[in-house]
Design an enzyme around this catalytic site. Structure first.
Site: not given
Ligand SMILES: [Zn+2]
Length: 462
Positions: A92, A94, A124, A158-159
């Site tokens: 992802h 974002d 992440d 995703e977040e």
């Molecule tokens: Zn993540």
């Protein structure tokens, strides 16, 4: 990097090529870290445009998809012979918000200090985006013959629940991302336990049950307290919920994870880990660990039971009026194999029956089969690149884009390889201040990912 490999030659680039490839991958990661894709609002388009530019220059076919302006997803594909089904590498774009004043280096600078690249998204998970992109470029340039398509997806949102990202792609553009296997987060990082090293690979994730608890009572004037005050009643429910440990449920994945660790660590960790699987004794072990090593205790506790965290409060609108209701929003996380109904029964037994429940959003947890050729390939490549370390299946208490891709039948693993020293606490950097990735550990991950993908998808391999 431009030379074609003769048939039968190794698909692994020579050392000089590797050094260039590592510099290139670090350049892509640095560029992505400098683009602010904080979600909300996301604004993934700038990062997607960067990737699209690279893919276009390399003449790798790709498409972009947006559910709303600026919320861009990029999907690229290297074609294989079609003899076997596709592998999808998904990351992802974002990131979660960063409080800049709390960081040692600005969160969107991509600064390099102390052997690390710093920035929101470093673990992440812009690292996986940069590694996946670079893996695709290397496979293309070296003309590695493939039996499987290799798909690269860089997704939005995703977040914040994936509605503009993987869920949108799965619902509206399934042919773009349909694959037999998916590699995404969370896993592939070094976990040091005593003298032993592990690489947890996510094969299961918990589901969610986001719900409200409401208490009702007669309204009244604040100057004359009465015993049925809705706010006080809700307060008692919240206090009970916060004190409680919900019942333990040993799942196959978590039991296997704990046993695999226990088998490789010395006394006293070996005994303590073993006791965690005994529901009568485990709360005492967790209570002991929470006082000494909260960072280790929290995920272990969350892997062994359903959990419920009160997060939002609403009651009243005037300080001198006792309101007729009060509500708390609760973030509930439910183990795979547990139903929302049985979870809410556990909550009711804790908070009593004089409150109301409203479920806002829920989806079930997932467990993927870890007895697959891909998991075997992961275990082999990890053992080759970090002798003595072992890859072990585990479950995360949160959820990832895997919950979307599973709807297309994919087997999804959390494997974004990165090698960390014992001083680097992966879970603290995840959504924490000073998120960063060791340059050497990132380059290690690039080799692992390239070897895994070229081996698993290469013709006549995997
Ligand atoms: Zn993540």
């Amino acid at each position: 990097m431009a030379e074609a490999i003769a048939s039968g030659a190794t698909a692994a680039p020579a050392d000089a090529d590797w050094a260039a490839l590592e510099r290139e991958a670090l350049g892509h990661l640095r560029a992505l870290l400098r683009i602010d894709t904080t979600n909300p609002p996301g604004n993934e388009r700038a990062a997607a445009d960067y990737l699209a530019g690279v893919l276009a220059r390399e003449e790798i076919p790709f498409a972009t998809f947006e559910k709303a302006p600026g919320r861009t997803n990029v999907v690229a594909r290297l074609k294989g012979s079609g003899a076997r089904a596709a592998l999808l590498l998904s990351g992802h774009l974002d990131v979660v918000p960063a409080v800049a004043e709390a960081w040692q280096h600005p969160p969107f600078s991509g600064a390099e200090h102390d052997g690390c690249l710093w920035g929101r998204g470093a673990v992440d998970m812009k690292n996986m985006v940069a590694m996946s992109l670079t893996t695709l470029l290397a496979l293309k340039r070296r003309r590695v013959p493939l039996d499987r398509d290799v798909i690269f997806a860089a997704v939005a949102d995703e977040e914040a629940g994936s509605r503009h990202g993987s869920l949108f792609l799965v619902d509206r553009h399934p042919d773009a991302v349909k694959a037999e296997f998916v590699l995404t987060e969370v896993g592939g990082h070094t976990l040091h336990v005593g003298p032993a090293r592990f690489y947890p690979v996510q094969v299961a994730e918990k589901g969610i049950c986001w719900f409200e608890i409401s208490a009702d009572g007669p309204p009244g004037h604040g100057s004359m307290p009465h015993p049925h005050n809705a706010v006080a009643r809700l307060g008692r429910a919240i206090a009970a919920l916060s004190r409680a440990r919900l019942p333990q449920h040993n799942t196959e994945v978590v039991s296997g994870f704990i046993r695999a660790m226990a088998a490789r660590v010395p006394f006293p960790q070996r005994q303590a880990l073993g006791l965690l699987l005994r529901p009568a004794l485990s709360p005492r072990v967790l209570g002991w660990l929470e006082k000494r090593n909260l960072e280790q205790a929290l995920p272990l506790n969350a892997m062994l039971r359903n959990t419920a965290s009160p997060t939002l409060l609403a009651a009243g609108n005037k300080i001198n009026v006792i309101p007729d209701s009060a509500t708390v929003g609760v973030d509930g996380r439910v183990l795979p194999g547990q139903s929302v109904e049985s979870f809410l029964d556990e909550i009711r037994r804790v908070v009593g029956r004089d409150v109301r429940f409203t479920v806002l959003e829920q989806h079930e947890g997932t467990t993927f089969d870890s007895r697959t050729p891909l998991f075997d390939a992961i275990a082999e490549v990890v053992a080759r690149h970090d002798p003595g370390a072992v890859a072990i299946p585990y479950m995360i208490p949160g959820f990832t884009d895997a919950f979307a891709y599973r709807r297309l039948g994919a087997i999804c693993y959390g494997f974004s390889p990165v090698q960390l020293g014992p001083e680097m606490k992966f879970s603290q950097m995840y959504h924490g201040h000073d998120e960063r990735i060791p340059v050497a550990g990132f380059c290690w991950g690039l080799r692992v990912l390239y070897d895994l993908v070229s081996g698993f998808c290469g013709r006549g391999r995997g």
